[in-house]
Scaffold this motif. Structure first.
Motif, PDB file in Angstrom:
ATOM      1  N   MET A  39     -19.595  24.878 -29.076  1.00  0.00           N
ATOM      2  CA  MET A  39     -20.690  23.942 -28.876  1.00  0.00           C
ATOM      3  C   MET A  39     -21.494  24.332 -27.635  1.00  0.00           C
ATOM      4  SD  MET A  39     -20.583  21.819 -31.380  1.00  0.00           S
ATOM      5  CE  MET A  39     -20.109  23.239 -32.353  1.00  0.00           C
ATOM      6  N   ALA A  40     -22.747  23.930 -27.615  1.00  0.00           N
ATOM      7  CA  ALA A  40     -23.619  24.272 -26.488  1.00  0.00           C
ATOM      8  C   ALA A  40     -23.168  23.586 -25.211  1.00  0.00           C
ATOM      9  CB  ALA A  40     -25.062  23.890 -26.817  1.00  0.00           C
ATOM     10  N   LEU A  41     -22.494  22.434 -25.339  1.00  0.00           N
ATOM     11  CA  LEU A  41     -21.990  21.724 -24.176  1.00  0.00           C
ATOM     12  C   LEU A  41     -20.477  21.872 -24.106  1.00  0.00           C
ATOM     13  CD1 LEU A  41     -24.024  18.390 -24.185  1.00  0.00           C
ATOM     14  CD2 LEU A  41     -24.479  20.478 -22.932  1.00  0.00           C
ATOM     15  N   ARG A  42     -20.004  22.080 -22.903  1.00  0.00           N
ATOM     16  CA  ARG A  42     -18.563  22.199 -22.667  1.00  0.00           C
ATOM     17  C   ARG A  42     -18.119  20.963 -21.896  1.00  0.00           C
ATOM     18  NH1 ARG A  42     -16.492  25.019 -18.242  1.00  0.00           N
ATOM     19  NH2 ARG A  42     -18.602  25.835 -17.998  1.00  0.00           N
ATOM     20  N   LEU A  43     -17.166  20.231 -22.453  1.00  0.00           N
ATOM     21  CA  LEU A  43     -16.650  19.017 -21.824  1.00  0.00           C
ATOM     22  C   LEU A  43     -15.308  19.312 -21.159  1.00  0.00           C
ATOM     23  CD1 LEU A  43     -17.495  16.327 -24.523  1.00  0.00           C
ATOM     24  CD2 LEU A  43     -18.832  16.993 -22.535  1.00  0.00           C
ATOM     25  N   ILE A  44     -15.277  19.172 -19.851  1.00  0.00           N
ATOM     26  CA  ILE A  44     -14.058  19.400 -19.086  1.00  0.00           C
ATOM     27  C   ILE A  44     -13.457  18.046 -18.731  1.00  0.00           C
ATOM     28  CG2 ILE A  44     -13.104  20.469 -17.011  1.00  0.00           C
ATOM     29  CD1 ILE A  44     -15.677  22.207 -16.965  1.00  0.00           C
ATOM     30  N   THR A  45     -12.241  17.799 -19.155  1.00  0.00           N
ATOM     31  CA  THR A  45     -11.613  16.509 -18.903  1.00  0.00           C
ATOM     32  C   THR A  45     -11.361  16.328 -17.407  1.00  0.00           C
ATOM     33  OG1 THR A  45     -10.552  16.575 -21.075  1.00  0.00           O
ATOM     34  CG2 THR A  45      -9.673  15.017 -19.462  1.00  0.00           C
ATOM     35  N   HIS A  46     -12.001  15.319 -16.858  1.00  0.00           N
ATOM     36  CA  HIS A  46     -11.877  15.020 -15.434  1.00  0.00           C
ATOM     37  C   HIS A  46     -10.805  13.958 -15.184  1.00  0.00           C
ATOM     38  CE1 HIS A  46     -13.375  15.078 -11.344  1.00  0.00           C
ATOM     39  NE2 HIS A  46     -13.535  13.778 -11.353  1.00  0.00           N
ATOM     40  N   PHE A  47     -10.646  13.082 -16.181  1.00  0.00           N
ATOM     41  CA  PHE A  47      -9.672  11.989 -16.049  1.00  0.00           C
ATOM     42  C   PHE A  47      -9.368  11.476 -17.444  1.00  0.00           C
ATOM     43  CE2 PHE A  47      -9.203   7.329 -16.013  1.00  0.00           C
ATOM     44  CZ  PHE A  47      -8.035   7.197 -15.277  1.00  0.00           C
ATOM     45  N   ASP A  48      -8.090  11.171 -17.681  1.00  0.00           N
ATOM     46  CA  ASP A  48      -7.647  10.575 -18.941  1.00  0.00           C
ATOM     47  C   ASP A  48      -6.799   9.367 -18.587  1.00  0.00           C
ATOM     48  OD1 ASP A  48      -6.517   9.833 -21.333  1.00  0.00           O
ATOM     49  OD2 ASP A  48      -6.090  11.870 -21.989  1.00  0.00           O
ATOM     50  N   VAL A  49      -7.297   8.192 -18.933  1.00  0.00           N
ATOM     51  CA  VAL A  49      -6.635   6.976 -18.470  1.00  0.00           C
ATOM     52  C   VAL A  49      -5.193   6.897 -18.965  1.00  0.00           C
ATOM     53  CG1 VAL A  49      -7.381   5.525 -20.413  1.00  0.00           C
ATOM     54  CG2 VAL A  49      -6.978   4.483 -18.168  1.00  0.00           C
ATOM     55  N   ARG A  50      -4.914   7.444 -20.134  1.00  0.00           N
ATOM     56  CA  ARG A  50      -3.549   7.379 -20.648  1.00  0.00           C
ATOM     57  C   ARG A  50      -2.674   8.482 -20.039  1.00  0.00           C
ATOM     58  NH1 ARG A  50      -6.782   5.335 -24.696  1.00  0.00           N
ATOM     59  NH2 ARG A  50      -6.050   3.346 -25.544  1.00  0.00           N
ATOM     60  N   ALA A  51      -3.216   9.671 -19.928  1.00  0.00           N
ATOM     61  CA  ALA A  51      -2.415  10.769 -19.377  1.00  0.00           C
ATOM     62  C   ALA A  51      -2.213  10.630 -17.877  1.00  0.00           C
ATOM     63  CB  ALA A  51      -3.090  12.107 -19.695  1.00  0.00           C
ATOM     64  N   ASP A  52      -3.200  10.059 -17.162  1.00  0.00           N
ATOM     65  CA  ASP A  52      -3.115   9.981 -15.707  1.00  0.00           C
ATOM     66  C   ASP A  52      -2.565   8.652 -15.189  1.00  0.00           C
ATOM     67  OD1 ASP A  52      -4.185  12.545 -15.169  1.00  0.00           O
ATOM     68  OD2 ASP A  52      -6.187  11.811 -15.623  1.00  0.00           O
ATOM     69  N   VAL A  53      -2.543   7.614 -16.030  1.00  0.00           N
ATOM     70  CA  VAL A  53      -2.094   6.293 -15.565  1.00  0.00           C
ATOM     71  C   VAL A  53      -0.742   5.918 -16.175  1.00  0.00           C
ATOM     72  CG1 VAL A  53      -2.629   3.828 -15.503  1.00  0.00           C
ATOM     73  CG2 VAL A  53      -4.443   5.522 -15.134  1.00  0.00           C
ATOM     74  N   LEU A  54      -0.556   6.177 -17.468  1.00  0.00           N
ATOM     75  CA  LEU A  54       0.680   5.740 -18.125  1.00  0.00           C
ATOM     76  C   LEU A  54       1.949   6.317 -17.492  1.00  0.00           C
ATOM     77  CD1 LEU A  54      -0.223   5.604 -21.925  1.00  0.00           C
ATOM     78  CD2 LEU A  54       0.282   3.706 -20.382  1.00  0.00           C
ATOM     79  N   PRO A  55       1.962   7.585 -17.053  1.00  0.00           N
ATOM     80  CA  PRO A  55       3.197   8.064 -16.393  1.00  0.00           C
ATOM     81  C   PRO A  55       3.563   7.242 -15.162  1.00  0.00           C
ATOM     82  CG  PRO A  55       1.836   9.924 -17.022  1.00  0.00           C
ATOM     83  CD  PRO A  55       1.014   8.695 -17.273  1.00  0.00           C
ATOM     84  N   SER A  56       2.559   6.783 -14.413  1.00  0.00           N
ATOM     85  CA  SER A  56       2.840   5.951 -13.252  1.00  0.00           C
ATOM     86  C   SER A  56       3.411   4.602 -13.674  1.00  0.00           C
ATOM     87  CB  SER A  56       1.556   5.757 -12.437  1.00  0.00           C
ATOM     88  OG  SER A  56       1.762   4.868 -11.369  1.00  0.00           O
ATOM     89  N   LEU A  57       2.846   4.028 -14.746  1.00  0.00           N
ATOM     90  CA  LEU A  57       3.370   2.749 -15.243  1.00  0.00           C
ATOM     91  C   LEU A  57       4.786   2.930 -15.794  1.00  0.00           C
ATOM     92  CD1 LEU A  57       0.229   1.298 -17.050  1.00  0.00           C
ATOM     93  CD2 LEU A  57       1.007   0.910 -14.711  1.00  0.00           C
ATOM     94  N   ARG A  58       5.019   4.082 -16.413  1.00  0.00           N
ATOM     95  CA  ARG A  58       6.360   4.340 -16.949  1.00  0.00           C
ATOM     96  C   ARG A  58       7.379   4.411 -15.817  1.00  0.00           C
ATOM     97  NH1 ARG A  58       5.094   8.522 -19.457  1.00  0.00           N
ATOM     98  NH2 ARG A  58       4.662   7.534 -21.473  1.00  0.00           N
ATOM     99  N   ALA A  59       6.979   5.033 -14.709  1.00  0.00           N
ATOM    100  CA  ALA A  59       7.890   5.122 -13.564  1.00  0.00           C
ATOM    101  C   ALA A  59       8.153   3.742 -12.978  1.00  0.00           C
ATOM    102  CB  ALA A  59       7.285   6.040 -12.505  1.00  0.00           C
ATOM    103  N   GLN A  60       7.111   2.893 -12.941  1.00  0.00           N
ATOM    104  CA  GLN A  60       7.310   1.531 -12.435  1.00  0.00           C
ATOM    105  C   GLN A  60       8.231   0.742 -13.359  1.00  0.00           C
ATOM    106  OE1 GLN A  60       3.516  -0.379 -11.743  1.00  0.00           O
ATOM    107  NE2 GLN A  60       2.641   1.461 -10.769  1.00  0.00           N
ATOM    108  N   ALA A  61       8.042   0.940 -14.670  1.00  0.00           N
ATOM    109  CA  ALA A  61       8.879   0.208 -15.625  1.00  0.00           C
ATOM    110  C   ALA A  61      10.333   0.653 -15.530  1.00  0.00           C
ATOM    111  CB  ALA A  61       8.345   0.426 -17.046  1.00  0.00           C
ATOM    112  N   ALA A  62      10.547   1.962 -15.303  1.00  0.00           N
ATOM    113  CA  ALA A  62      11.922   2.459 -15.200  1.00  0.00           C
ATOM    114  C   ALA A  62      12.616   1.910 -13.967  1.00  0.00           C
ATOM    115  CB  ALA A  62      11.908   3.992 -15.152  1.00  0.00           C
ATOM    116  N   ALA A  63      11.812   1.664 -12.919  1.00  0.00           N
ATOM    117  CA  ALA A  63      12.407   1.133 -11.693  1.00  0.00           C
ATOM    118  C   ALA A  63      12.614  -0.378 -11.760  1.00  0.00           C
ATOM    119  CB  ALA A  63      11.521   1.475 -10.491  1.00  0.00           C
ATOM    120  N   ALA A  64      11.965  -1.029 -12.756  1.00  0.00           N
ATOM    121  CA  ALA A  64      12.093  -2.493 -12.854  1.00  0.00           C
ATOM    122  C   ALA A  64      13.469  -2.858 -13.404  1.00  0.00           C
ATOM    123  CB  ALA A  64      10.999  -3.050 -13.764  1.00  0.00           C
TER     124      ALA A  64
END
Length: 849
Positions: free
Chosen positions: A1-26
């Protein structure tokens, strides 16, 4: 494609691991339910000026939780939990992360697009360092969006400012004073009554620019749309910067905010069928208003771009795609810096050149259902400053950029029309500022397609455009001073696209402040109003002065020694600049001879371009301008050299070794053809060539062309008989009948000064004859007939031909009395004996002895 999209942030990939760690510690292991609830409700709410991303999700109890993702540390931070089951619409955190503003709406369980009777939109201001106090800012029936202002200052702030944007068509600014207690605890000092002022009201559209802290909005005044802009300053003040009437129809436009957050429960169909409007700026003082009216499926698509910094508006009408292609999403405008992308899913992608929008051939129009189907994500999008695109459905934040590899593929395989080739070339070269940019692919394409364009010269366009982009990032205002394209007019239509250009009445607007961006915008407006003709640099003065210097040298006239020395010193600095930047050894032997004429042209161009920029770039250091001028001229010379290198490397990886006694190979023919095209392109532009170019070109011509064609090229000025080239011919070629004919043909075409230097290199009776004639002519200029008492001496040849004896005695007398032979270019071996020997040999040849 003429435009290249570079992922800068993914709310699920960048946030869910942190929530998973919080849940494991709960405790009690209820983590799975927490993650499932968070996954379903997790979404992005806002992106602040510093790049930090605010998101929200529901915990297992249905409470609204707010978090922040720090793009610098790539860490998540919990900000606040609102212990009610309400839907967050908007939120913003101050720059110190001590205050959080958020607005909520409670939807019914069955029909989520309408509010319950009597339900409220609740807007809160919360102390979160630590969580201490909630203050209700608004509790109304209309929706509210919030946004903290971000001053670009260091240190702790004693006052914060919050914008509240209401669906009731007004914007307020709250002044929030804070105090620090018990160390770092932050509290609101005037929480009972927060001072506020009304920023704007009775508007129908507004856009927030987070990076520059600007608010654009449109008011309807006497049925006319008036665009206004407010700039928020670092000293907490704000100004109305300009007012500009826009000739656009806003019928059918629902009240709309751009970049103030996203309501995930709004009716997408109603939003899709609304007019689209957004504003983009550039660091060079560009200001564009992009507008697309409401359209129905199957109709022609119309969109307009107001180039306010250029003084005109362009309206484009594109035919829809195939009958099987229907628009499922609206039109998207995307800012790519010097380009604006107009994307209509399944139909077209139009890359508009907003820096130089005069000609349509500089903007790339791509069509095709399969190619255009997935340029951008299909969901609702938020286009943000810095070429950021937020996919609101997936929670992914992308940074968009031109895809150089696709554009190169397009040039090689799909660009058939001249307008497509030029537009794609300009798009590729605009990537020159990007890391990883490789121009060798472009040069390879140009070498292969050098004769493929009929409406413009591909080499000229490449040299000018590539040199322009090498200067563009470092010198503000250079876009008005340097040529951007070799094309001066373009009247050919783009297939599938109709265009109407309208000039905007001047003055365009009144800018109330002249600092930073606004000073550049004002300079652009003044340029449009008063500059006739344009200030683009042109080599016409250089061409005239160059011809004068060459003519004066031929006629024996001499300029000031200091003047010529300065010009040649300029050329020497350019050559040194080129050599210092060479990354690998060159295969083509250039820069190995003096080539005085080309060095004069190089030095004159440096001098004239430097003076041109110094006249018009006020406030820029002279030293910086001088260095950038050296880089500019070096860039053009280096591009020419690289084209020759690329053409040669395709056939051989070894350095160039030219054997004149052999016939030219395919590689030699190809390089010769390319050099001829380069010479034609540079001659009309008066662009200098690398010293040694003409000698190499002529030697290749001898190597590749039949004698008739070779002499035709020489007589028409395509091949120049430089001293270096002719010397090489005289030394390397033997005296076969064919080579003698070649040498005779070249000798008679040489200027006298050059001929006198090269005749003696050819061991041939004809050369001796010409040398003797020139020597005799020079001796006899000072001859005066005088009485002769005795003979000067005897010749080394025993000859009874009295006329020759008498003539040789006269020459010998002149040589001994006046020592005139020293004046013949230092050729001490040419004397009366040499002339006598040459005369006798020539006579013997004529008599067949």
């Amino acid at each position: 494609m003429a435009l290249r999209l570079i992922t800068h942030f993914d709310v699920r990939a960048d946030v869910l691991p942190s929530l998973r760690a919080q849940a494991a510690a709960a405790a009690e292991g209820g983590g799975a339910g927490v993650l499932e609830t968070a996954y379903e409700s997790l979404r992005v709410l806002n992106i602040e000026r510093d790049g930090n991303i605010l998101y929200t999700y529901k915990d297992i109890k249905g409470n609204a939780v707010f978090g922040l993702y720090d793009c610098q540390t790539r860490q998540n931070e919990h900000l606040y939990t609102f212990e009610r089951d309400m839907q967050a619409v908007s939120c913003s955190v101050n720059s110190e992360r001590t205050l959080l503003a958020a607005s909520f709406v409670q939807y019914t369980k069955d029909v989520r697009s309408e509010l319950q009777p009597g339900s409220k939109c609740l807007t809160l201001l919360v102390e979160i360092h630590p969580v201490n106090h909630e203050k209700v800012l608004k509790a109304v029936d209309s929706c509210i969006w919030v946004q903290f202002l971000y001053p670009d200052v260091e240190g702790r702030l004693l006052q914060n400012h919050l914008l509240l944007i209401s669906e009731e068509k007004y914007i307020e600014r709250f002044h929030i004073q804070i105090a620090r207690e018990d160390g770092n605890r932050v509290v609101i000092r005037n929480s009972i009554h927060l001072p506020r002022d009304r920023i704007a009201e009775d508007f129908v559209w507004a856009q927030w620019d987070m990076s520059e802290q600007r608010l654009y909005y449109i008011e309807l005044e006497k049925s006319k749309s008036v665009l206004k802009c407010i700039q928020f300053w670092e000293d907490e003040s704000f100004n109305l910067m300009f007012e500009m009437p826009l000739d656009i129809s806003l019928s059918g436009l629902r009240f709309k905010f751009v970049n103030f957050g996203y309501d995930y429960h709004q009716d997408q169909e109603k939003s899709r069928n609304q007019p689209s409007l957004c504003i983009f700026t550039s660091h060079t003082g560009g200001l564009c208003v992009c507008y697309s009216p409401k359209f129905d499926s199957g109709e022609e698509v119309t969109y307009s771009v107001f180039y306010l910094h250029k003084g005109y508006r362009k309206t484009f009408t594109a035919a829809p795609g195939s009958a099987g292609s229907h628009a499922t999403e609206g039109m998207t405008f995307l800012n790519l810096g010097c380009l604006v992308a107009v994307y209509f899913p399944g139909h077209f992608l139009h890359l508009l050149n907003v820096q130089h929008p005069d000609f349509t051939c500089h903007s790339l129009f791509l069509t095709g259902n399969s190619e255009m189907a997935a340029v951008l994500p299909p969901g609702p999008l938020r286009v943000l400053p810095g070429s950021l695109v937020l996919d609101c459905s997936s929670g992914k934040l992308y940074r968009a950029a031109l895809d150089q590899s696709f554009l190169m593929w397009f040039l090689w395989n799909s660009a058939h029309l001249d307008c497509e080739k030029m537009a794609a070339l300009h798009c590729v070269l605009s990537c020159a500022q990007d890391p990883g940019f490789q121009d060798d692919q472009i040069i390879q394409w140009i070498c292969e397609r050098v004769s493929a364009c009929h409406s413009f010269d591909l080499i000229q366009e490449f040299l000018i455009t590539s040199s322009y982009w090498s200067m563009y990032p470092d010198l503000a205002g250079v876009d008005r001073l340097l040529p951007y394209s070799s094309v001066l007019t373009w009247n050919t239509e783009i297939p599938g696209l109709m265009l109407v250009t309208e000039e905007l009445p001047l003055p365009l607007m009144k800018v109330y402040s002249l600092t930073g961006y606004w000073a550049k915008l004002n300079a652009n407006l003044e340029y449009v109003k008063y500059t006739k003709p344009h200030l683009h640099y042109h080599n016409s003065v250089v061409r005239r002065e160059w011809y004068n210097l060459i003519t004066e040298e031929k006629t024996g006239q001499r300029r000031s020694t200091v003047y010529v020395k300065n010009i040649l010193d300029n050329a020497a600095r350019v050559i040194s600049n080129m050599e210092s930047r060479a990354l690998e050894p060159r295969l083509i032997p250039l820069l190995q001879e003096e080539d005085r004429h080309q060095r004069l042209l190089v030095g004159l161009m440096v001098s004239e371009l430097r003076d041109h920029l110094l006249r018009h770039l006020q406030g820029v250091e002279r030293k910086k301008i001088e260095q950038r001028v050296l880089d500019y001229v070096s860039k053009q010379l280096n591009l020419i050299w690289c084209m020759l290198e690329t053409s040669w490397r395709k056939h051989s990886a070894r350095p160039w070794v030219l054997h004149l006694n052999n016939h030219g190979s395919a590689a030699h023919f190809e390089v010769f053809h390319l050099m001829t095209r380069i010479l034609d392109a540079t001659s009309s532009l008066c662009v200098p060539l690398p010293p040694g170019f003409h000698s190499l070109h002529t030697l290749l011509g001898v190597h590749c062309l039949p004698l008739y064609n070779l002499l035709h090229y020489i007589d028409n000025g395509v091949l120049l008989l430089t001293e270096t080239a002719v010397t090489r011919l005289m030394k390397d070629l033997d005296n076969s009948e064919k080579n003698e004919q070649l040498k005779f043909s070249i000798i008679v075409r040489l200027p006298l000064c050059t001929g006198q230097k090269v005749f003696r290199l050819w061991d041939h009776p004809m050369s001796s004859n010409i040398i003797s004639r020139n020597h005799v002519a020079q001796m006899l200029r000072s001859y005066k007939k005088e009485p002769r008492n005795s003979m000067i001496g005897k010749s080394s040849f025993s000859t009874e031909f009295l006329p020759l004896n008498y003539f040789i005695d006269i020459l010998a007398g002149l040589e001994s009395s006046h020592q005139a032979s020293r004046d013949f270019e230092g050729h001490d071996s040419v004397d009366a004996d040499f002339v006598e020997e040459a005369a006798l040999k020539h006579t013997s040849v004529l008599l067949g002895l």
